[in-house]
Design a protein around this motif. Structure first.
Motif, PDB file in Angstrom:
ATOM      1  N   LEU A  93       0.828  -1.202   0.000  1.00 17.86           N
ATOM      2  CA  LEU A  93       0.000   0.000   0.000  1.00 17.86           C
ATOM      3  C   LEU A  93       0.866   1.257   0.000  1.00 17.86           C
ATOM      4  CD1 LEU A  93      -2.857   1.184   0.134  1.00 17.86           C
ATOM      5  CD2 LEU A  93      -2.659   1.083   2.620  1.00 17.86           C
ATOM      6  N   VAL A  94       1.920   1.263   0.807  1.00 18.35           N
ATOM      7  CA  VAL A  94       2.850   2.402   0.837  1.00 18.35           C
ATOM      8  C   VAL A  94       3.524   2.561  -0.521  1.00 18.35           C
ATOM      9  CG1 VAL A  94       5.035   3.223   1.812  1.00 18.35           C
ATOM     10  CG2 VAL A  94       3.227   2.384   3.320  1.00 18.35           C
ATOM     11  N   ASP A  95       3.955   1.454  -1.116  1.00 19.56           N
ATOM     12  CA  ASP A  95       4.571   1.508  -2.451  1.00 19.56           C
ATOM     13  C   ASP A  95       3.627   2.148  -3.457  1.00 19.56           C
ATOM     14  OD1 ASP A  95       6.901   0.302  -1.541  1.00 19.56           O
ATOM     15  OD2 ASP A  95       6.362  -1.692  -2.264  1.00 19.56           O
ATOM     16  N   ILE A  96       2.377   1.724  -3.462  1.00 20.44           N
ATOM     17  CA  ILE A  96       1.390   2.260  -4.406  1.00 20.44           C
ATOM     18  C   ILE A  96       1.151   3.750  -4.142  1.00 20.44           C
ATOM     19  CG2 ILE A  96      -1.050   2.174  -5.075  1.00 20.44           C
ATOM     20  CD1 ILE A  96      -0.854  -0.897  -4.670  1.00 20.44           C
ATOM     21  N   ALA A  97       1.043   4.127  -2.880  1.00 20.23           N
ATOM     22  CA  ALA A  97       0.800   5.533  -2.526  1.00 20.23           C
ATOM     23  C   ALA A  97       1.965   6.426  -2.964  1.00 20.23           C
ATOM     24  CB  ALA A  97       0.551   5.670  -1.026  1.00 20.23           C
ATOM     25  N   VAL A  98       3.184   5.970  -2.725  1.00 18.00           N
ATOM     26  CA  VAL A  98       4.358   6.766  -3.111  1.00 18.00           C
ATOM     27  C   VAL A  98       4.437   6.879  -4.633  1.00 18.00           C
ATOM     28  CG1 VAL A  98       6.884   6.823  -3.110  1.00 18.00           C
ATOM     29  CG2 VAL A  98       5.655   6.279  -1.011  1.00 18.00           C
ATOM     30  N   ILE A  99       4.224   5.775  -5.327  1.00 16.02           N
ATOM     31  CA  ILE A  99       4.247   5.808  -6.797  1.00 16.02           C
ATOM     32  C   ILE A  99       3.187   6.778  -7.318  1.00 16.02           C
ATOM     33  CG2 ILE A  99       3.807   4.452  -8.893  1.00 16.02           C
ATOM     34  CD1 ILE A  99       5.064   2.041  -7.331  1.00 16.02           C
ATOM     35  N   LEU A 101       1.829   9.398  -5.815  1.00 12.26           N
ATOM     36  CA  LEU A 101       2.237  10.763  -5.521  1.00 12.26           C
ATOM     37  C   LEU A 101       3.310  11.235  -6.503  1.00 12.26           C
ATOM     38  CD1 LEU A 101       2.278  13.303  -3.703  1.00 12.26           C
ATOM     39  CD2 LEU A 101       4.025  12.129  -2.355  1.00 12.26           C
ATOM     40  N   LEU A 102       4.293  10.390  -6.745  1.00 10.17           N
ATOM     41  CA  LEU A 102       5.379  10.767  -7.651  1.00 10.17           C
ATOM     42  C   LEU A 102       4.885  10.918  -9.088  1.00 10.17           C
ATOM     43  CD1 LEU A 102       8.198   8.601  -6.093  1.00 10.17           C
ATOM     44  CD2 LEU A 102       7.971  11.086  -5.981  1.00 10.17           C
ATOM     45  N   LEU A 103       3.942  10.091  -9.490  1.00  9.56           N
ATOM     46  CA  LEU A 103       3.379  10.238 -10.839  1.00  9.56           C
ATOM     47  C   LEU A 103       2.598  11.542 -10.978  1.00  9.56           C
ATOM     48  CD1 LEU A 103       2.307   6.578 -11.700  1.00  9.56           C
ATOM     49  CD2 LEU A 103       4.285   7.868 -12.546  1.00  9.56           C
ATOM     50  N   ILE A 104       1.935  11.967  -9.915  1.00  6.77           N
ATOM     51  CA  ILE A 104       1.245  13.264  -9.940  1.00  6.77           C
ATOM     52  C   ILE A 104       2.269  14.393 -10.104  1.00  6.77           C
ATOM     53  CG2 ILE A 104      -0.062  14.912  -8.533  1.00  6.77           C
ATOM     54  CD1 ILE A 104      -1.535  12.431  -7.350  1.00  6.77           C
ATOM     55  N   PHE A 145      10.277   2.227  -5.948  1.00  4.33           N
ATOM     56  CA  PHE A 145       9.114   1.723  -5.219  1.00  4.33           C
ATOM     57  C   PHE A 145       8.345   0.687  -6.045  1.00  4.33           C
ATOM     58  CE2 PHE A 145      10.037   5.066  -2.273  1.00  4.33           C
ATOM     59  CZ  PHE A 145       9.573   4.585  -1.067  1.00  4.33           C
ATOM     60  N   PHE A 146       8.368   0.817  -7.370  1.00  6.14           N
ATOM     61  CA  PHE A 146       7.771  -0.212  -8.222  1.00  6.14           C
ATOM     62  C   PHE A 146       8.528  -1.530  -8.053  1.00  6.14           C
ATOM     63  CE2 PHE A 146       7.910  -2.535 -12.270  1.00  6.14           C
ATOM     64  CZ  PHE A 146       6.573  -2.886 -12.366  1.00  6.14           C
ATOM     65  N   SER A 147       9.846  -1.449  -8.039  1.00  6.58           N
ATOM     66  CA  SER A 147      10.668  -2.636  -7.824  1.00  6.58           C
ATOM     67  C   SER A 147      10.358  -3.258  -6.466  1.00  6.58           C
ATOM     68  CB  SER A 147      12.152  -2.267  -7.915  1.00  6.58           C
ATOM     69  OG  SER A 147      12.963  -3.347  -7.541  1.00  6.58           O
ATOM     70  N   ASP A 148      10.225  -2.419  -5.441  1.00  2.52           N
ATOM     71  CA  ASP A 148       9.898  -2.936  -4.109  1.00  2.52           C
ATOM     72  C   ASP A 148       8.519  -3.590  -4.100  1.00  2.52           C
ATOM     73  OD1 ASP A 148      10.641  -3.098  -1.182  1.00  2.52           O
ATOM     74  OD2 ASP A 148       8.689  -2.089  -1.069  1.00  2.52           O
ATOM     75  N   PHE A 149       7.575  -3.003  -4.820  1.00  2.00           N
ATOM     76  CA  PHE A 149       6.224  -3.569  -4.920  1.00  2.00           C
ATOM     77  C   PHE A 149       6.282  -4.972  -5.537  1.00  2.00           C
ATOM     78  CE2 PHE A 149       2.198  -4.265  -7.157  1.00  2.00           C
ATOM     79  CZ  PHE A 149       1.296  -4.097  -6.121  1.00  2.00           C
ATOM     80  N   VAL A 150       7.045  -5.112  -6.603  1.00  2.00           N
ATOM     81  CA  VAL A 150       7.182  -6.429  -7.249  1.00  2.00           C
ATOM     82  C   VAL A 150       7.854  -7.419  -6.301  1.00  2.00           C
ATOM     83  CG1 VAL A 150       8.285  -7.677  -9.157  1.00  2.00           C
ATOM     84  CG2 VAL A 150       7.148  -5.486  -9.587  1.00  2.00           C
TER      85      VAL A 150
END
Length: 167
Positions: A93-99, A101-104, A145-150
């Motif tokens: 969930l943290v990974d998705i939230a950070v990704i 935010l950064l995409l915004i 964070f995408f790498s961490d999510f995977v």
């Protein structure tokens, strides 16, 4: 993911060298300014603008390095008290939230760069060059964070954070 992790590790090293180079340049320019004031009675007029540019670049290049090397500040004592499946879900969930935010931030980058017009006095570069390392770091942190999510999806353990005494 191993290829992405290796690429991010190489960029981490390059950004660390870049941040340290900017710090060294700041120290060198400041020392030159102090010496000029002491021996010639006047400072170097471009010392402050150069130091500001180097400081901004050092900060924004270091932004990625801090996250990549897990030296950021985390408040995870609540998650650490939960069972492993909840901890893994929280990590994702943290990974998705950070990704997100950064995409915004990255989505707004072109407009923000267009607003930064004009030269930086006595440095001779366009103002938008101050923010370029920030946006590059945002993109790289999103990849991290995408790498961490995977890795979390595959059940790999979370990288250890450095404690205050370790830094």
């Amino acid at each position: 993911m191993p290829v992405l992790d290796r690429i991010l590790a190489v960029i981490d090293r390059l950004f660390l060298v870049g941040a340290n180079t900017a710090l060294f340049a700041m120290l060198l320019v400041t020392a030159l300014n102090v010496a000029s004031r002491a021996f010639l009675g006047q400072g170097v007029v471009w010392a402050f603008p150069i130091s500001i540019v180097c400081f901004v670049w050092m900060s924004f290049l270091g932004f990625f390095v801090v996250y990549r090397q897990n030296k950021d500040i985390t408040v995870d004592f609540l998650l650490n008290a939960t069972p492993p499946p909840v901890r893994r879900a929280g990590r994702m969930l943290v990974d998705i939230a950070v990704i997100a935010l950064l995409l915004i931030i990255l989505r707004e980058a072109p407009e923000l760069i267009q607003r930064q017009v004009g030269n930086i006095e006595m440095v001779g570069i366009q103002r938008y060059w101050l923010s370029v390392p920030f946006f590059v770091s945002c993109g790289l942190i999103a990849l991290h964070f995408f790498s961490d999510f995977v890795h979390a999806l595959k059940g790999h353990p979370e990288p250890e954070h450095h404690h205050v005494g370790d830094i």
